[in-house]
Motif scaffolding. Structure first.
Motif, PDB file in Angstrom:
ATOM      1  N   ARG A  38       0.877  -1.182   0.000  1.00  0.00           N
ATOM      2  CA  ARG A  38       0.000   0.000   0.000  1.00  0.00           C
ATOM      3  C   ARG A  38       0.903   1.216   0.000  1.00  0.00           C
ATOM      4  N   GLY A  75       0.705  -4.928   2.279  1.00  0.00           N
ATOM      5  CA  GLY A  75      -0.707  -5.248   2.168  1.00  0.00           C
ATOM      6  C   GLY A  75      -0.958  -6.728   2.061  1.00  0.00           C
ATOM      7  N   GLU A 105      -1.764   3.845  -5.870  1.00  0.00           N
ATOM      8  CA  GLU A 105      -2.136   3.551  -4.492  1.00  0.00           C
ATOM      9  C   GLU A 105      -1.590   2.215  -4.014  1.00  0.00           C
ATOM     10  N   TYR A 106      -1.350   1.291  -4.964  1.00  0.00           N
ATOM     11  CA  TYR A 106      -0.773  -0.012  -4.633  1.00  0.00           C
ATOM     12  C   TYR A 106       0.253  -0.370  -5.702  1.00  0.00           C
TER      13      TYR A 106
END
Length: 328
Positions: A38, A75, A105-106
């Protein structure tokens, strides 16, 4: 409700900043040997500018999410190497080139290029560190074999790498000479502890030898080949110049004839590295020094993902003084 998509900056093809578009993409799933992060912050680098301008060669497959580095939290790690929410940094290894990088975002990266750390520093500060520290630490330790108390010239001193090298060099009690083409950036260098500031008019060697008649012990070339010869001339016999950066976007020396080009006895080396070249202990020590106030992270400013075009325009203008960071 489970989140299935993420925001990411996609470069469809080389060109102007308008080719960087914020899109909605599926959240990536890590395959065997990979880990999902993340992303909390992503430092920006000239490597990404080179990719956008089409200067990165055939290794870049498009469309591509740019970004050669990121910091964030674990994550999903199918290997079980890291627990969820562990703070980590990652960089290089094909990020933003052969697979999607940190402008998102990732991101999913190979687990062997993930570096854990623990810090309460703000994410924007942490995001500025990984690639900047890896390159600076490697330049000093590998490229120059720099020793405490030596003198060092940093050609391109107001770049983020140049400023970080100055910070690390001062921690080694080195005498630092930094160059800048912009007189207004002198105060920023003084804040970092730079001992001598030289306005780069193309003839830095003469100015350096007014301070050190025999030349400096070590020098870092961050501008590129247009200034390399002059940087070599600023260095003493048996001193070392490390070619680390190419702010000029000029990478090669035409008709290179070593005996004529290299001053007698001056050594020329180079440095480029990967995540494995930044030991977790070095990263943690630096972050602890920043938290304690004994070291500084040269952060210029932050941008949201939606402001990526403005961020790239600023990077291309060479008006930034320090690191630019994207915050997803």
């Amino acid at each position: 409700m489970i989140q299935m998509t993420m925001r990411a900056v996609v470069l469809s093809q080389p060109g102007p900043v308008s080719n960087l578009q914020l899109q909605s993409l599926p959240i990536p799933e890590p395959t065997e040997g990979w880990i999902r992060i993340r992303v909390r912050a992503a430092g920006m680098n000239r490597s990404e500018l080179h990719t956008r301008l089409g200067l990165a060669g055939d290794s870049v497959q498009m469309p591509r999410v740019l970004g050669i580095e990121a910091v964030g939290t674990v994550g999903l790690d199918p290997s079980g190497t890291f627990t969820t929410e562990t703070q980590v940094a990652t960089m290089m290894g094909g990020m933003g080139r052969t697979f999607d990088g940190g402008y998102a975002e990732y991101t999913c990266v190979p687990v062997n290029q993930v570096i854990p750390f623990t810090s309460e520093l703000p994410w924007e500060v942490l995001g500025a560190v990984p690639e900047m520290l890896q390159t600076s630490y490697g330049t000093l330790s590998v490229g120059l074999d720099a020793q405490p108390g030596q003198s060092i010239l940093i050609r391109g001193g107001t770049s983020s790498i140049g400023m970080t090298i100055a910070v690390l060099a001062k921690l080694m009690n080195m005498t630092v000479i930094s160059t800048t083409r912009d007189k207004t950036k002198g105060d920023r260098l003084r804040e970092l502890g730079v001992d001598h500031i030289i306005i780069d008019d193309g003839n830095v060697a003469e100015q350096v030898r007014e301070i050190y008649p025999e030349g400096v012990d070590a020098a870092v070339e961050l501008v590129g080949t247009p200034t390399l010869r002059d940087t070599l001339l600023a260095t003493r016999m048996h001193g070392t110049v490390c070619f680390t950066g190419m702010l000029s976007n000029q990478w090669t020396v035409k008709d290179f004839y070593p005996i004529d080009y290299l001053p007698c006895g001056v050594r020329l080396s180079a440095y480029s590295g990967e995540s494995r070249d930044l030991p977790a202990t070095v990263l943690q020590r630096f972050l602890d020094q920043v938290a304690a106030g004994s070291a500084t992270v040269p952060l210029d400013r932050t941008f949201e993902l939606s402001e990526v075009q403005d961020a790239h325009a600023l990077m291309e203008s060479d008006k930034a003084c320090g690191k630019l960071v994207l915050l997803p």
